[in-house]
Write a protein that holds these residues in place. Structure first.
Motif, PDB file in Angstrom:
ATOM      1  N   ASP A   1      24.842  13.405   5.537  1.00 21.64           N
ATOM      2  CA  ASP A   1      25.000  14.695   4.689  1.00 21.64           C
ATOM      3  C   ASP A   1      23.805  15.744   4.901  1.00 21.64           C
ATOM      4  N   ARG A   2      22.817  15.405   4.877  1.00 20.51           N
ATOM      5  CA  ARG A   2      21.575  16.398   4.889  1.00 20.51           C
ATOM      6  C   ARG A   2      21.399  17.010   6.363  1.00 20.51           C
ATOM      7  N   ALA A   3      21.773  16.117   7.292  1.00 23.58           N
ATOM      8  CA  ALA A   3      21.832  16.226   8.604  1.00 23.58           C
ATOM      9  C   ALA A   3      22.803  17.381   9.135  1.00 23.58           C
ATOM     10  N   ALA A   4      24.042  17.407   8.233  1.00 23.43           N
ATOM     11  CA  ALA A   4      25.046  18.334   8.276  1.00 23.43           C
ATOM     12  C   ALA A   4      24.594  19.633   8.216  1.00 23.43           C
TER      13      ALA A   4
ATOM     14  N   PRO B   1      19.433  21.564  11.586  1.00 25.33           N
ATOM     15  CA  PRO B   1      19.610  22.264  12.893  1.00 25.33           C
ATOM     16  C   PRO B   1      20.511  21.720  13.932  1.00 25.33           C
ATOM     17  N   TYR B   2      21.190  20.756  13.913  1.00 29.43           N
ATOM     18  CA  TYR B   2      21.985  20.425  14.673  1.00 29.43           C
ATOM     19  C   TYR B   2      23.452  20.025  14.354  1.00 29.43           C
ATOM     20  N   GLY B   3      23.574  20.248  12.703  1.00 29.81           N
ATOM     21  CA  GLY B   3      24.891  20.098  12.310  1.00 29.81           C
ATOM     22  C   GLY B   3      25.478  18.679  12.370  1.00 29.81           C
ATOM     23  N   ALA B   4      24.612  17.971  12.602  1.00 31.76           N
ATOM     24  CA  ALA B   4      24.875  16.395  12.439  1.00 31.76           C
ATOM     25  C   ALA B   4      23.818  15.453  12.928  1.00 31.76           C
TER      26      ALA B   4
END
Length: 158
Positions: free
Chosen positions: A57-60, A63-66
């Protein structure tokens, strides 16, 4: 030196064959999928649970969207990549001697497929065998830049 049928694996049957192959590309591995399960297992094994790797969720929103693979996860793929591309049947034993220069050039996003190309860079005589330097370039499918470039050192003993 021979190529095993169906595997595209080069088998070096003498140390002279390895010496003769310096400066050549030995081969490219099959694609390896980097899914979230692999990333999570690596995080658990190494106690590296930084959010950019494991918090989807946080990575979404990052900076990379995933999520992205750990650099050391990508680096750890040297073992299966090289094993698929080359064998040294003339050696009694192979010892991982370490790494030279390693660079993590671009991220590997979750669910990417990566593969490695192995180039034989140098061979040095040592007591009881040879030391081989291989440059392994790992690329993610669709990426213009490599994910990782590493100089891998191994000692083959006769």
């Amino acid at each position: 030196m021979s190529t095993q049928s169906g595997l595209d694996q080069t088998d070096f049957t003498t140390f002279d064959d390895i010496r003769a192959a310096v400066g050549t590309t030995i081969g490219t591995s099959d694609w390896i999928t980097i899914d979230q399960k692999r990333i999570d297992l690596f995080a658990a094994a190494t106690d590296d649970d930084q959010w950019i790797h494991v918090d989807t969720d946080r990575a979404a929103d990052g900076p990379y969207g995933a999520t992205i693979a750990h650099g050391f996860l990508t680096l750890s793929l040297l073992a299966p990549i090289v094993q698929q591309v080359m064998a040294v049947s003339c050696a009694r034993m192979a010892l991982n001697y370490g790494l030279g220069k390693v660079r993590f050039i671009s991220p590997v996003l979750v669910d990417s497929r990566v593969r490695g190309t192995v180039e034989l860079t140098s061979v040095t005589d040592i007591d009881g065998g040879i030391q081989v330097e291989r440059t392994v370039t790992i690329t993610a499918e669709g990426s213009e830049r490599p994910a990782c470039v590493a100089q891998n050192l191994v000692r083959y003993l006769s």
